[in-house]
Design a protein around this motif. Structure first.
Motif, PDB file in Angstrom:
ATOM      1  N   ARG A   1       0.846  -1.194   0.000  1.00 55.60           N
ATOM      2  CA  ARG A   1       0.000   0.000   0.000  1.00 55.60           C
ATOM      3  C   ARG A   1       0.882   1.246   0.000  1.00 55.60           C
ATOM      4  NH1 ARG A   1      -4.808  -2.057   0.230  1.00 55.60           N
ATOM      5  NH2 ARG A   1      -5.221  -3.983   1.375  1.00 55.60           N
ATOM      6  N   PRO A   2       1.182   1.764  -1.185  1.00 56.46           N
ATOM      7  CA  PRO A   2       2.092   2.913  -1.269  1.00 56.46           C
ATOM      8  C   PRO A   2       1.573   4.160  -0.573  1.00 56.46           C
ATOM      9  CG  PRO A   2       1.015   2.511  -3.386  1.00 56.46           C
ATOM     10  CD  PRO A   2       0.706   1.336  -2.511  1.00 56.46           C
ATOM     11  N   GLU A   3       0.248   4.252  -0.377  1.00 55.87           N
ATOM     12  CA  GLU A   3      -0.299   5.441   0.275  1.00 55.87           C
ATOM     13  C   GLU A   3       0.062   5.513   1.757  1.00 55.87           C
ATOM     14  OE1 GLU A   3      -3.426   2.190   0.345  1.00 55.87           O
ATOM     15  OE2 GLU A   3      -2.029   3.046  -1.124  1.00 55.87           O
ATOM     16  N   THR A   4       0.417   4.397   2.371  1.00 57.76           N
ATOM     17  CA  THR A   4       0.782   4.394   3.788  1.00 57.76           C
ATOM     18  C   THR A   4       2.228   3.948   4.018  1.00 57.76           C
ATOM     19  OG1 THR A   4      -0.054   2.134   4.059  1.00 57.76           O
ATOM     20  CG2 THR A   4      -1.589   3.936   4.498  1.00 57.76           C
ATOM     21  N   ALA A   5       2.930   3.555   2.990  1.00 63.82           N
ATOM     22  CA  ALA A   5       4.302   3.049   3.145  1.00 63.82           C
ATOM     23  C   ALA A   5       5.274   4.186   3.438  1.00 63.82           C
ATOM     24  CB  ALA A   5       4.734   2.317   1.880  1.00 63.82           C
ATOM     25  N   GLU A   6       6.289   3.882   4.231  1.00 70.39           N
ATOM     26  CA  GLU A   6       7.357   4.843   4.485  1.00 70.39           C
ATOM     27  C   GLU A   6       8.625   4.493   3.704  1.00 70.39           C
ATOM     28  OE1 GLU A   6       5.489   5.179   8.831  1.00 70.39           O
ATOM     29  OE2 GLU A   6       5.854   3.438   7.580  1.00 70.39           O
ATOM     30  N   LEU A   7       8.763   3.240   3.351  1.00 65.75           N
ATOM     31  CA  LEU A   7       9.887   2.778   2.549  1.00 65.75           C
ATOM     32  C   LEU A   7       9.333   2.128   1.285  1.00 65.75           C
ATOM     33  CD1 LEU A   7      11.986   1.058   5.375  1.00 65.75           C
ATOM     34  CD2 LEU A   7      12.198   3.406   4.549  1.00 65.75           C
ATOM     35  N   VAL A   8       9.895   2.468   0.128  1.00 67.66           N
ATOM     36  CA  VAL A   8       9.421   1.937  -1.146  1.00 67.66           C
ATOM     37  C   VAL A   8      10.612   1.314  -1.868  1.00 67.66           C
ATOM     38  CG1 VAL A   8       8.243   2.427  -3.321  1.00 67.66           C
ATOM     39  CG2 VAL A   8       7.665   3.748  -1.262  1.00 67.66           C
ATOM     40  N   PHE A   9      10.447   0.066  -2.291  1.00 65.54           N
ATOM     41  CA  PHE A   9      11.524  -0.684  -2.942  1.00 65.54           C
ATOM     42  C   PHE A   9      11.150  -0.913  -4.397  1.00 65.54           C
ATOM     43  CE2 PHE A   9      11.541  -1.468   1.549  1.00 65.54           C
ATOM     44  CZ  PHE A   9      12.870  -1.247   1.880  1.00 65.54           C
ATOM     45  N   THR A  10      12.033  -0.515  -5.306  1.00 67.43           N
ATOM     46  CA  THR A  10      11.675  -0.463  -6.716  1.00 67.43           C
ATOM     47  C   THR A  10      12.714  -1.138  -7.612  1.00 67.43           C
ATOM     48  OG1 THR A  10      12.793   1.642  -7.198  1.00 67.43           O
ATOM     49  CG2 THR A  10      10.581   1.774  -6.251  1.00 67.43           C
ATOM     50  N   ALA A  11      12.244  -1.525  -8.789  1.00 74.19           N
ATOM     51  CA  ALA A  11      13.105  -2.006  -9.869  1.00 74.19           C
ATOM     52  C   ALA A  11      12.312  -1.849 -11.157  1.00 74.19           C
ATOM     53  CB  ALA A  11      13.492  -3.466  -9.674  1.00 74.19           C
ATOM     54  N   HIS A  12      12.982  -1.579 -12.244  1.00 76.19           N
ATOM     55  CA  HIS A  12      12.247  -1.542 -13.524  1.00 76.19           C
ATOM     56  C   HIS A  12      12.294  -2.923 -14.161  1.00 76.19           C
ATOM     57  CE1 HIS A  12      15.435  -1.601 -16.685  1.00 76.19           C
ATOM     58  NE2 HIS A  12      16.197  -1.003 -15.783  1.00 76.19           N
ATOM     59  N   TYR A  13      11.178  -3.293 -14.790  1.00 77.18           N
ATOM     60  CA  TYR A  13      11.082  -4.638 -15.362  1.00 77.18           C
ATOM     61  C   TYR A  13      11.244  -4.674 -16.870  1.00 77.18           C
ATOM     62  CZ  TYR A  13       6.149  -3.623 -16.624  1.00 77.18           C
ATOM     63  OH  TYR A  13       4.993  -3.088 -17.145  1.00 77.18           O
ATOM     64  N   ASP A  14      11.163  -3.540 -17.547  1.00 75.11           N
ATOM     65  CA  ASP A  14      11.319  -3.546 -18.997  1.00 75.11           C
ATOM     66  C   ASP A  14      12.780  -3.743 -19.369  1.00 75.11           C
ATOM     67  OD1 ASP A  14      11.705  -0.895 -17.875  1.00 75.11           O
ATOM     68  OD2 ASP A  14      11.964  -0.186 -19.931  1.00 75.11           O
ATOM     69  N   THR A  15      13.011  -4.302 -20.538  1.00 73.07           N
ATOM     70  CA  THR A  15      14.365  -4.503 -21.051  1.00 73.07           C
ATOM     71  C   THR A  15      14.532  -3.696 -22.325  1.00 73.07           C
ATOM     72  OG1 THR A  15      13.699  -6.506 -22.236  1.00 73.07           O
ATOM     73  CG2 THR A  15      14.562  -6.789 -20.015  1.00 73.07           C
ATOM     74  N   GLY A  16      15.773  -3.330 -22.621  1.00 73.16           N
ATOM     75  CA  GLY A  16      16.015  -2.385 -23.695  1.00 73.16           C
ATOM     76  C   GLY A  16      16.589  -2.992 -24.953  1.00 73.16           C
ATOM     77  N   PRO A  17      16.917  -2.131 -25.917  1.00 72.80           N
ATOM     78  CA  PRO A  17      17.561  -2.585 -27.149  1.00 72.80           C
ATOM     79  C   PRO A  17      19.053  -2.770 -26.930  1.00 72.80           C
ATOM     80  CG  PRO A  17      17.281  -0.215 -27.208  1.00 72.80           C
ATOM     81  CD  PRO A  17      16.655  -0.684 -25.918  1.00 72.80           C
ATOM     82  N   ARG A  18      19.718  -3.317 -27.928  1.00 72.68           N
ATOM     83  CA  ARG A  18      21.174  -3.376 -27.867  1.00 72.68           C
ATOM     84  C   ARG A  18      21.720  -1.954 -27.926  1.00 72.68           C
ATOM     85  NH1 ARG A  18      23.203  -8.377 -31.697  1.00 72.68           N
ATOM     86  NH2 ARG A  18      21.637  -9.892 -31.045  1.00 72.68           N
ATOM     87  N   GLY A  19      22.765  -1.716 -27.162  1.00 72.62           N
ATOM     88  CA  GLY A  19      23.303  -0.359 -27.158  1.00 72.62           C
ATOM     89  C   GLY A  19      24.603  -0.281 -26.404  1.00 72.62           C
ATOM     90  N   ILE A  20      24.868   0.892 -25.841  1.00 68.36           N
ATOM     91  CA  ILE A  20      26.098   1.128 -25.102  1.00 68.36           C
ATOM     92  C   ILE A  20      26.054   0.352 -23.797  1.00 68.36           C
ATOM     93  CG2 ILE A  20      27.496   2.916 -24.001  1.00 68.36           C
ATOM     94  CD1 ILE A  20      26.188   4.888 -26.002  1.00 68.36           C
ATOM     95  N   GLY A  21      27.122  -0.346 -23.483  1.00 59.97           N
ATOM     96  CA  GLY A  21      27.106  -1.209 -22.308  1.00 59.97           C
ATOM     97  C   GLY A  21      28.034  -0.775 -21.200  1.00 59.97           C
ATOM     98  N   PHE A  22      28.231   0.542 -21.018  1.00 69.06           N
ATOM     99  CA  PHE A  22      29.158   1.002 -19.987  1.00 69.06           C
ATOM    100  C   PHE A  22      28.503   2.054 -19.105  1.00 69.06           C
ATOM    101  CE2 PHE A  22      32.325   3.786 -18.162  1.00 69.06           C
ATOM    102  CZ  PHE A  22      33.291   2.907 -17.693  1.00 69.06           C
ATOM    103  N   VAL A  23      28.623   1.867 -17.778  1.00 68.29           N
ATOM    104  CA  VAL A  23      28.162   2.860 -16.805  1.00 68.29           C
ATOM    105  C   VAL A  23      29.153   2.872 -15.652  1.00 68.29           C
ATOM    106  CG1 VAL A  23      26.376   3.522 -15.165  1.00 68.29           C
ATOM    107  CG2 VAL A  23      25.721   2.542 -17.357  1.00 68.29           C
ATOM    108  N   SER A  24      29.542   4.066 -15.211  1.00 67.27           N
ATOM    109  CA  SER A  24      30.391   4.200 -14.029  1.00 67.27           C
ATOM    110  C   SER A  24      29.833   5.324 -13.162  1.00 67.27           C
ATOM    111  CB  SER A  24      31.841   4.518 -14.412  1.00 67.27           C
ATOM    112  OG  SER A  24      32.615   4.709 -13.231  1.00 67.27           O
TER     113      SER A  24
END
Length: 322
Positions: free
Chosen positions: A58-81
């Motif tokens: 119940r996000p309306e009463t939650a104090e902590l929210v745990f998230t992740a995105h479920y969609d996947t993307g196209p082929r592309g750049i594979g570097f993050v720092s």
């Protein structure tokens, strides 16, 4: 209770790509069933333009929210720092410049051979547009174990392991269309604007490949000393795994948490001298690693974190009653 290995196999073997509307719909149906079996109320929020978030608790009463995105993307750049902004900028810029050089050659050569110089600029623009479209909307990447199947698995594992008395303080949100400008997080923020000011968002993105687990609080969250203490105490290293808070200096990690002022971004990284912490295989066919040890470390640490928060909350309430 469904084991992590069972959920991992389901995600990688049955729903490895979640890019088209049909693929996402099939995944949401499985995800909704799984969360309801765990005992959570579940809602799919539909915002239009093909964006659908799955919300448990119940996000309306939650104090902590745990998230992740479920969609996947196209082929592309594979570097993050997240701690090396220079490289994070230079590599995408270099990729675009190389694409521009290739488009220039492919536009100049045929128009020169055909003696049609007037067609050079239109052909160059068309090739650049096609190249950029392929990077953003092109064919689906075939393997998405780390980006972001790992985040989905981590949040599912936390939801499953969380004792029922602790559940009233939390909500779990699975964002759609993160790969399309973080649309799911933006829509969620707009709809739930009344409650998000008092919530802390923990976003799990690319947590399955790397021995260095970074907990990255936002600048506003860094002022919360109790939160920082809980992060340090609750997330413990396992074996060769290293857990580190990034509470100083510039940290930039492009994911859905950036839509929320109070957040902690969570990612797993490799480390190399001169580079720092980095991811190098996401959005490429080499994205096949999903380390269950990382998932268990994050699951156990997050349950401890929620329990610590619960104890502080109930302690405050008892004190208020006195």
């Amino acid at each position: 209770m469904e084991k992590i290995e069972t959920m991992r196999k389901q995600l990688l073997d049955v729903f490895p790509i979640r890019k088209t509307a049909a693929q996402k719909q099939a995944f949401r149906e499985w995800l909704t069933r799984s969360l309801r079996k765990m005992g959570y109320p579940v809602e799919v929020e539909t915002y239009g333009m093909g964006t659908n978030n799955v919300i448990a608790g119940r996000p309306e009463t939650a104090e902590l929210v745990f998230t992740a995105h479920y969609d996947t993307g196209p082929r592309g750049i594979g570097f993050v720092s997240p701690t090396n902004l220079l490289l994070s900028v230079l590599i995408p810029v270099a990729t675009v410049l190389l694409m521009a050089a290739a488009a220039f050659v492919l536009s100049v050569l045929p128009t020169f051979l055909m003696d049609a110089p007037g067609a050079t600029v239109p052909l160059f623009v068309a090739l650049m547009f096609f190249g950029l479209w392929m990077m953003v909307r092109g064919p689906a990447n075939p393997n998405n174990a780390n980006s972001n199947t790992s985040g989905v698995l981590a949040v599912l594992s936390i939801a499953q392991a969380l004792p029922k008395p602790l559940r009233k303080h939390v909500a779990f949100v699975f964002f759609d269309n993160s790969e399309a400008g973080m649309a799911g997080a933006s829509k969620y923020k707009k709809k739930h604007s009344a409650e998000i000011g008092s919530q802390v968002f923990f976003n799990f993105d690319c947590v399955g490949d790397g021995d260095y687990i970074l907990l990255m609080p936002s600048k506003k969250s860094r002022w919360d000393g109790q939160l920082l203490d809980n992060l340090e105490q609750c997330y413990q290293p396992v074996g060769e795994k290293v857990v580190k808070q990034t509470i100083e200096g510039l940290v930039y990690y492009p994911s859905d948490h950036r839509k929320f002022a109070f957040h902690v971004a969570v990612g797993a990284f490799h480390r190399k001298k001169g580079v720092g912490y980095y991811l190098s295989r996401i959005h490429t066919p080499k994205d096949t690693e999903l380390d269950e040890t990382n998932i268990m470390l994050l699951r156990d640490g997050t349950v401890r974190l929620i329990e610590a928060y619960y104890n502080e909350k109930t302690g405050d309430e008892k004190h208020a009653d006195l």
